[in-house]
Design a protein around this motif. Structure first.
Motif, PDB file in Angstrom:
ATOM      1  N   TYR A 218       3.819   5.690  -5.714  1.00 40.45           N
ATOM      2  CA  TYR A 218       3.676   5.788  -7.172  1.00 40.45           C
ATOM      3  C   TYR A 218       2.574   6.780  -7.545  1.00 40.45           C
ATOM      4  O   TYR A 218       2.710   7.521  -8.519  1.00 40.45           O
ATOM      5  CB  TYR A 218       3.400   4.427  -7.803  1.00 40.45           C
ATOM      6  CG  TYR A 218       4.637   3.555  -7.934  1.00 40.45           C
ATOM      7  CD1 TYR A 218       5.812   4.052  -8.481  1.00 40.45           C
ATOM      8  CD2 TYR A 218       4.626   2.244  -7.499  1.00 40.45           C
ATOM      9  CE1 TYR A 218       6.937   3.260  -8.598  1.00 40.45           C
ATOM     10  CE2 TYR A 218       5.753   1.446  -7.615  1.00 40.45           C
ATOM     11  CZ  TYR A 218       6.909   1.954  -8.174  1.00 40.45           C
ATOM     12  OH  TYR A 218       8.019   1.163  -8.292  1.00 40.45           O
ATOM     13  N   ASN A 219       1.495   6.794  -6.785  1.00 42.77           N
ATOM     14  CA  ASN A 219       0.430   7.771  -7.061  1.00 42.77           C
ATOM     15  C   ASN A 219       0.937   9.198  -6.843  1.00 42.77           C
ATOM     16  O   ASN A 219       0.596  10.098  -7.616  1.00 42.77           O
ATOM     17  CB  ASN A 219      -0.810   7.493  -6.216  1.00 42.77           C
ATOM     18  CG  ASN A 219      -1.672   6.408  -6.810  1.00 42.77           C
ATOM     19  OD1 ASN A 219      -1.856   6.330  -8.019  1.00 42.77           O
ATOM     20  ND2 ASN A 219      -2.206   5.545  -5.971  1.00 42.77           N
ATOM     21  N   ASN A 220       1.758   9.391  -5.818  1.00 48.61           N
ATOM     22  CA  ASN A 220       2.363  10.707  -5.600  1.00 48.61           C
ATOM     23  C   ASN A 220       3.275  11.089  -6.759  1.00 48.61           C
ATOM     24  O   ASN A 220       3.256  12.230  -7.226  1.00 48.61           O
ATOM     25  CB  ASN A 220       3.149  10.741  -4.285  1.00 48.61           C
ATOM     26  CG  ASN A 220       2.255  10.751  -3.068  1.00 48.61           C
ATOM     27  OD1 ASN A 220       1.093  11.127  -3.140  1.00 48.61           O
ATOM     28  ND2 ASN A 220       2.799  10.323  -1.941  1.00 48.61           N
TER      29      ASN A 220
ATOM     30  N   ASN B 137       1.507   3.613 -14.047  1.00 52.59           N
ATOM     31  CA  ASN B 137       0.221   2.914 -13.951  1.00 52.59           C
ATOM     32  C   ASN B 137       0.401   1.401 -13.985  1.00 52.59           C
ATOM     33  O   ASN B 137      -0.302   0.676 -13.264  1.00 52.59           O
ATOM     34  CB  ASN B 137      -0.727   3.369 -15.060  1.00 52.59           C
ATOM     35  CG  ASN B 137      -1.327   4.727 -14.787  1.00 52.59           C
ATOM     36  OD1 ASN B 137      -1.434   5.157 -13.647  1.00 52.59           O
ATOM     37  ND2 ASN B 137      -1.721   5.424 -15.835  1.00 52.59           N
TER      38      ASN B 137
ATOM     39  N   GLN C  65      -1.216  -3.640  -7.115  1.00 55.22           N
ATOM     40  CA  GLN C  65      -2.612  -3.887  -6.745  1.00 55.22           C
ATOM     41  C   GLN C  65      -2.976  -5.357  -6.947  1.00 55.22           C
ATOM     42  O   GLN C  65      -3.724  -5.926  -6.148  1.00 55.22           O
ATOM     43  CB  GLN C  65      -3.546  -2.989  -7.549  1.00 55.22           C
ATOM     44  CG  GLN C  65      -3.493  -1.540  -7.128  1.00 55.22           C
ATOM     45  CD  GLN C  65      -4.259  -0.610  -8.053  1.00 55.22           C
ATOM     46  OE1 GLN C  65      -4.446  -0.898  -9.237  1.00 55.22           O
ATOM     47  NE2 GLN C  65      -4.689   0.516  -7.513  1.00 55.22           N
TER      48      GLN C  65
ATOM     49  N   ILE D 267       1.690   0.380 -10.582  1.00 55.32           N
ATOM     50  CA  ILE D 267       0.587   0.416  -9.614  1.00 55.32           C
ATOM     51  C   ILE D 267      -0.316  -0.797  -9.797  1.00 55.32           C
ATOM     52  O   ILE D 267      -0.700  -1.448  -8.825  1.00 55.32           O
ATOM     53  CB  ILE D 267      -0.210   1.734  -9.748  1.00 55.32           C
ATOM     54  CG1 ILE D 267       0.622   2.913  -9.259  1.00 55.32           C
ATOM     55  CG2 ILE D 267      -1.525   1.654  -8.965  1.00 55.32           C
ATOM     56  CD1 ILE D 267       0.020   4.271  -9.556  1.00 55.32           C
ATOM     57  N   LYS D 268      -0.645  -1.123 -11.030  1.00 60.17           N
ATOM     58  CA  LYS D 268      -1.525  -2.275 -11.322  1.00 60.17           C
ATOM     59  C   LYS D 268      -0.885  -3.565 -10.815  1.00 60.17           C
ATOM     60  O   LYS D 268      -1.561  -4.404 -10.213  1.00 60.17           O
ATOM     61  CB  LYS D 268      -1.794  -2.350 -12.829  1.00 60.17           C
ATOM     62  CG  LYS D 268      -2.574  -3.564 -13.273  1.00 60.17           C
ATOM     63  CD  LYS D 268      -4.026  -3.466 -12.875  1.00 60.17           C
ATOM     64  CE  LYS D 268      -4.836  -4.571 -13.537  1.00 60.17           C
ATOM     65  NZ  LYS D 268      -5.226  -5.614 -12.605  1.00 60.17           N
TER      66      LYS D 268
ATOM     67  N   LYS E  71       0.835  -1.211   0.000  1.00 60.85           N
ATOM     68  CA  LYS E  71       0.000   0.000   0.000  1.00 60.85           C
ATOM     69  C   LYS E  71       0.866   1.257   0.000  1.00 60.85           C
ATOM     70  O   LYS E  71       0.545   2.242  -0.664  1.00 60.85           O
ATOM     71  CB  LYS E  71      -0.943   0.005   1.204  1.00 60.85           C
ATOM     72  CG  LYS E  71      -2.087  -0.982   1.067  1.00 60.85           C
ATOM     73  CD  LYS E  71      -3.001  -0.933   2.281  1.00 60.85           C
ATOM     74  CE  LYS E  71      -4.177  -1.868   2.124  1.00 60.85           C
ATOM     75  NZ  LYS E  71      -5.094  -1.807   3.289  1.00 60.85           N
TER      76      LYS E  71
ATOM     77  N   LYS F 175       3.036  10.056  -9.781  1.00 57.75           N
ATOM     78  CA  LYS F 175       2.181  10.335 -10.929  1.00 57.75           C
ATOM     79  C   LYS F 175       1.579  11.739 -10.832  1.00 57.75           C
ATOM     80  O   LYS F 175       1.559  12.481 -11.822  1.00 57.75           O
ATOM     81  CB  LYS F 175       1.079   9.268 -11.023  1.00 57.75           C
ATOM     82  CG  LYS F 175       0.267   9.333 -12.293  1.00 57.75           C
ATOM     83  CD  LYS F 175      -0.611   8.110 -12.493  1.00 57.75           C
ATOM     84  CE  LYS F 175      -1.600   7.906 -11.391  1.00 57.75           C
ATOM     85  NZ  LYS F 175      -2.610   6.877 -11.708  1.00 57.75           N
ATOM     86  N   ASN F 176       1.137  12.126  -9.656  1.00 57.64           N
ATOM     87  CA  ASN F 176       0.581  13.462  -9.473  1.00 57.64           C
ATOM     88  C   ASN F 176       1.629  14.545  -9.725  1.00 57.64           C
ATOM     89  O   ASN F 176       1.327  15.590 -10.308  1.00 57.64           O
ATOM     90  CB  ASN F 176      -0.020  13.612  -8.080  1.00 57.64           C
ATOM     91  CG  ASN F 176      -1.318  12.830  -7.932  1.00 57.64           C
ATOM     92  OD1 ASN F 176      -2.036  12.619  -8.905  1.00 57.64           O
ATOM     93  ND2 ASN F 176      -1.601  12.387  -6.730  1.00 57.64           N
TER      94      ASN F 176
ATOM     95  N   ILE G  26       2.209   1.801  -3.464  1.00 57.96           N
ATOM     96  CA  ILE G  26       1.143   2.314  -4.344  1.00 57.96           C
ATOM     97  C   ILE G  26       0.946   3.809  -4.093  1.00 57.96           C
ATOM     98  O   ILE G  26       0.841   4.590  -5.043  1.00 57.96           O
ATOM     99  CB  ILE G  26      -0.168   1.526  -4.137  1.00 57.96           C
ATOM    100  CG1 ILE G  26      -0.027   0.107  -4.691  1.00 57.96           C
ATOM    101  CG2 ILE G  26      -1.353   2.241  -4.795  1.00 57.96           C
ATOM    102  CD1 ILE G  26      -1.164  -0.834  -4.329  1.00 57.96           C
ATOM    103  N   ARG G  27       0.899   4.202  -2.822  1.00 58.29           N
ATOM    104  CA  ARG G  27       0.772   5.637  -2.500  1.00 58.29           C
ATOM    105  C   ARG G  27       1.939   6.431  -3.083  1.00 58.29           C
ATOM    106  O   ARG G  27       1.759   7.523  -3.620  1.00 58.29           O
ATOM    107  CB  ARG G  27       0.700   5.848  -0.989  1.00 58.29           C
ATOM    108  CG  ARG G  27      -0.674   5.643  -0.395  1.00 58.29           C
ATOM    109  CD  ARG G  27      -0.745   6.119   1.055  1.00 58.29           C
ATOM    110  NE  ARG G  27       0.244   5.508   1.937  1.00 58.29           N
ATOM    111  CZ  ARG G  27       0.096   4.328   2.541  1.00 58.29           C
ATOM    112  NH1 ARG G  27      -1.012   3.634   2.368  1.00 58.29           N
ATOM    113  NH2 ARG G  27       1.041   3.850   3.325  1.00 58.29           N
TER     114      ARG G  27
END
Length: 97
Positions: free
Chosen positions: A41-43, A81, A88, A84-85, A35, A45-46, A38-39
């Motif tokens: 990688y999302n950061n 992405n 997940q 992240i996938k 988790k 990406k943002n 993932i957070r």
């Protein structure tokens, strides 16, 4: 039941409980690690989205061709992405158990 048998049973039960606690702790640790990644990688990406907006704005204002810049950002975001996938999918395996 002899006292020795009782002690053996208590010992086995204790060992089983400790082993189960270790497994649960390891499982939760792995879930939290996934988790967290993932957070992260999302950061990332943002940050890329923000950087893309600034770079494309400047390039457009300076009359540059922005198609190559867009393609590079899209490729980087697609890579993130995919990562992240994959994480997940690994995380979903823990939900199945």
């Amino acid at each position: 039941m002899a006292f020795d048998e009782f002690l053996d049973k208590v010992k086995k039960t204790s060992v089983d409980a400790v082993d189960k606690a270790k497994d649960t702790t390891k499982r939760l640790s792995t879930i939290n690690e996934l988790k967290s990644k993932i957070r992260g990688y999302n950061n990332d990406k943002n940050k890329l989205f923000t950087q893309m907006g600034m770079d494309l704005y400047i390039a457009k204002k300076e009359g540059e061709d922005i198609d190559e810049k867009i393609d590079a950002f899209v490729a980087n975001i697609d890579k993130i992405n995919i990562r992240i996938k994959n994480l997940q999918d690994k995380l979903a395996l823990f939900d199945e158990k």
